[in-house]
Scaffold this motif. Structure first.
Motif, mmCIF file in Angstrom:
data_model
loop_
_atom_site.group_PDB
_atom_site.id
_atom_site.type_symbol
_atom_site.label_atom_id
_atom_site.label_comp_id
_atom_site.label_asym_id
_atom_site.label_seq_id
_atom_site.Cartn_x
_atom_site.Cartn_y
_atom_site.Cartn_z
ATOM 1 N N ARG A 106 0.797 -1.419 -0.505
ATOM 2 C CA ARG A 106 -0.067 0.253 0.531
ATOM 3 C C ARG A 106 0.999 0.803 0.343
ATOM 4 O O ARG A 106 0.535 1.738 -0.137
ATOM 5 N N ASN A 107 2.798 1.362 0.246
ATOM 6 C CA ASN A 107 2.889 2.654 -0.086
ATOM 7 C C ASN A 107 2.818 2.886 -1.714
ATOM 8 O O ASN A 107 3.101 4.328 -1.672
ATOM 9 N N PHE A 108 2.540 1.690 -2.528
ATOM 10 C CA PHE A 108 2.218 2.586 -3.709
ATOM 11 C C PHE A 108 1.538 1.892 -4.548
ATOM 12 O O PHE A 108 1.535 2.335 -5.402
ATOM 13 N N MET A 109 0.328 1.680 -3.782
ATOM 14 C CA MET A 109 -1.138 1.139 -4.239
ATOM 15 C C MET A 109 -1.908 1.932 -3.691
ATOM 16 O O MET A 109 -2.120 2.147 -2.445
ATOM 17 N N LYS A 110 -2.760 2.355 -3.977
ATOM 18 C CA LYS A 110 -3.989 3.184 -3.201
ATOM 19 C C LYS A 110 -5.045 2.435 -2.775
ATOM 20 O O LYS A 110 -6.210 2.478 -2.054
ATOM 21 N N ASP A 111 -5.542 0.908 -3.606
ATOM 22 C CA ASP A 111 -6.316 -0.206 -3.050
ATOM 23 C C ASP A 111 -5.460 -1.165 -3.730
ATOM 24 O O ASP A 111 -4.493 -2.072 -3.283
ATOM 25 N N ASP A 112 -6.630 -2.871 -2.859
ATOM 26 C CA ASP A 112 -5.893 -4.174 -2.868
ATOM 27 C C ASP A 112 -6.203 -4.722 -4.993
ATOM 28 O O ASP A 112 -6.445 -5.760 -4.545
ATOM 29 N N GLN A 178 -0.346 -12.201 -8.517
ATOM 30 C CA GLN A 178 0.140 -11.652 -10.197
ATOM 31 C C GLN A 178 0.363 -9.475 -9.236
ATOM 32 O O GLN A 178 1.117 -9.458 -9.879
ATOM 33 N N ILE A 179 -0.293 -9.157 -8.325
ATOM 34 C CA ILE A 179 -0.053 -7.729 -7.993
ATOM 35 C C ILE A 179 0.687 -7.966 -6.958
ATOM 36 O O ILE A 179 2.017 -6.796 -7.560
ATOM 37 N N MET A 180 1.645 -8.842 -6.440
ATOM 38 C CA MET A 180 3.024 -8.874 -6.034
ATOM 39 C C MET A 180 4.069 -9.088 -6.532
ATOM 40 O O MET A 180 4.684 -8.766 -6.572
ATOM 41 N N GLU A 181 3.343 -9.868 -7.635
ATOM 42 C CA GLU A 181 4.920 -10.167 -8.953
ATOM 43 C C GLU A 181 4.893 -9.111 -9.263
ATOM 44 O O GLU A 181 6.235 -8.792 -9.536
ATOM 45 N N ASP A 182 3.542 -8.502 -9.874
ATOM 46 C CA ASP A 182 4.469 -6.673 -10.480
ATOM 47 C C ASP A 182 5.259 -6.016 -9.884
ATOM 48 O O ASP A 182 5.476 -5.171 -10.719
ATOM 49 N N LEU A 183 4.584 -6.104 -8.588
ATOM 50 C CA LEU A 183 5.497 -4.580 -7.645
ATOM 51 C C LEU A 183 6.760 -5.112 -7.923
ATOM 52 O O LEU A 183 7.596 -4.551 -7.584
ATOM 53 N N TRP A 184 7.184 -6.480 -7.081
ATOM 54 C CA TRP A 184 8.314 -6.900 -7.559
ATOM 55 C C TRP A 184 9.509 -6.250 -8.360
ATOM 56 O O TRP A 184 10.481 -7.002 -8.693
ATOM 57 N N VAL A 185 8.742 -7.074 -9.470
ATOM 58 C CA VAL A 185 9.491 -6.579 -11.182
ATOM 59 C C VAL A 185 9.505 -5.465 -11.269
ATOM 60 O O VAL A 185 10.653 -4.258 -11.671
ATOM 61 N N LYS A 186 8.971 -4.369 -10.471
ATOM 62 C CA LYS A 186 9.261 -3.478 -10.781
ATOM 63 C C LYS A 186 9.900 -2.813 -9.562
ATOM 64 O O LYS A 186 10.976 -1.836 -10.251
#
Length: 392
Positions: A106-112, A178-186
């Protein structure tokens, strides 16, 4: 200390870490816990320990009509003050060479749903702005950072310290994974060339479920928990390696090294295995340290105690970590709601608590402002002395 430069880039060699000059590096420092993800027991926010998580605070504010932007403004005030540049000076002067930085999605994203702040401009994403700043301040002072995803989408445990409470929904959710993977890739794409980043810490304390009830509160040592945890590790490691083949990756056992496999069975490389040790009995400490060191020898991984508080045996633990070449970071740098004599933190105090269920915007902003700067806390000379002694 001199600044970290390209030749300081770390990799695993044998049972330890070395830089590009082949020099052995043992990481020694602390956690910036409570900065980018609040835990109610150690931060100036309402909520009973283990009954209130960071997401509960956000939901309480939203239920009162606070917009996403206003909530972000409040947390920016808090984060601007909880850790300042002075804190990096303090740690550097103590001989610390590593800071573990717990953060959550949530530091990076405004929702779940994986909706990023400033979707088209990651340079202005609040999460990346915080990490960029911390990496710069640490690196110029000769300190590495470990990037610890303390809270994963959907929750990777039942416990509140992941930012959610009683969910543990990550493992069986394609969406959350998938959300977690996308964040780690970023993250990996952004920091792949940074020698200041010592390691990516995939997820904090997976399956920390004991003491909780519910459909997904698997016992940490059960086949159900272990298989799910390893599945997520494997997915994230492979995703990171597609964009960053160089950085060390650290993965955590909970609460025994027996829950982690031989990394060679999965093709994992440049791996540091991690434990968190909160045992206060010397014999139990010896047992867990032996587990970790045996894994280092048998699997060809580096070893790391990412969090620890060992009560009367804190100094003994530090001695043993140093003896066996195990990297370590204490839990944690500072804590509010703390009485004098509490040895969990380097800096302690009892601060006014912001009640997000009823305090006004102005009142929360004040309570999360200057009063939470470290300059107004009391230094714990016992912990400060131990850290200074065993980091050198």
């Amino acid at each position: 200390m001199r600044s970290i430069v390209s030749s300081d880039f770390l990799k695993v060699q044998g049972t330890g870490l070395v830089n590009e000059n082949g020099e052995v590096v043992v990481l020694k420092g602390t956690n910036l816990g409570g900065w980018l993800i609040q835990e109610s027991w150690m931060c100036p926010v309402n909520g009973i320990d283990r009954q209130w998580a960071n997401l509960d605070s956000i939901k309480a504010l939203k239920s009162r009509g606070f917009s996403d932007e206003i909530i972000l403004d409040l947390y920016n005030t808090y984060q601007d003050n909880w850790i300042t540049e002075t804190d990096f000076d303090e740690l550097s002067e103590m001989g610390v060479n590593c800071i573990r930085i717990p953060f959550w999605y949530r530091n990076f994203m405004k929702d779940d749903m994986g909706t990023y702040w400033n979707e088209e401009d990651m340079d202005n994403n609040p999460g990346f702005k915080r990490l960029d700043w911390a990496i710069e301040k640490a690196g110029t002072r000769g300190m590495y950072v470990i990037l610890d995803m303390h809270g994963c989408p959907g929750g990777q445990m039942m416990d509140h310290c992941c930012g959610t409470l009683g969910k543990n929904e990550l493992y069986d959710s394609h969406k959350y994974r998938q959300i977690m993977e996308d964040l780690w890739v970023k993250i990996a794409e952004r920091y792949k060339d940074s020698p200041v980043v010592a390691a990516y810490d995939i997820m904090n304390e997976p399956q920390n479920n004991r003491g909780y009830k519910g459909e997904k509160s698997w016992d940490p040592d059960s086949d159900e928990a272990i298989s799910r945890t390893i599945s997520v590790y494997d997915q994230m490691i492979k995703a990171i390696r597609r964009v960053d083949p160089k950085h060390v990756i650290t993965i955590e056992a909970i609460w025994t090294m027996n829950n982690l496999p031989d990394p060679r069975d999965y093709g994992w490389t440049n791996i540091m295995y991690q434990m968190h040790l909160y045992d206060t009995d010397k014999a139990k400490l010896d047992e867990k340290i032996d587990e970790l060191y045996s894994a280092m020898i048998n699997y060809g991984v580096a070893g790391y105690v990412g969090e620890f508080n060992n009560g009367p045996n804190e100094e003994y633990a530090m001695q043993q970590y140093n003896k066996w070449g195990i990297s370590w970071t204490t839990w944690a740098y500072k804590g509010a709601k703390q009485e004098q004599g509490n040895n969990w933190f380097l800096w302690i105090d009892k601060k006014e608590v912001a009640d997000v269920t009823c305090n006004s915007f102005e009142e929360i902003k004040r309570k999360w402002g200057h009063q939470v700067q470290t300059i107004s806390f009391h230094k714990n000379s016992t912990i400060a002395g131990l850290i200074s002694r065993y980091t050198r």
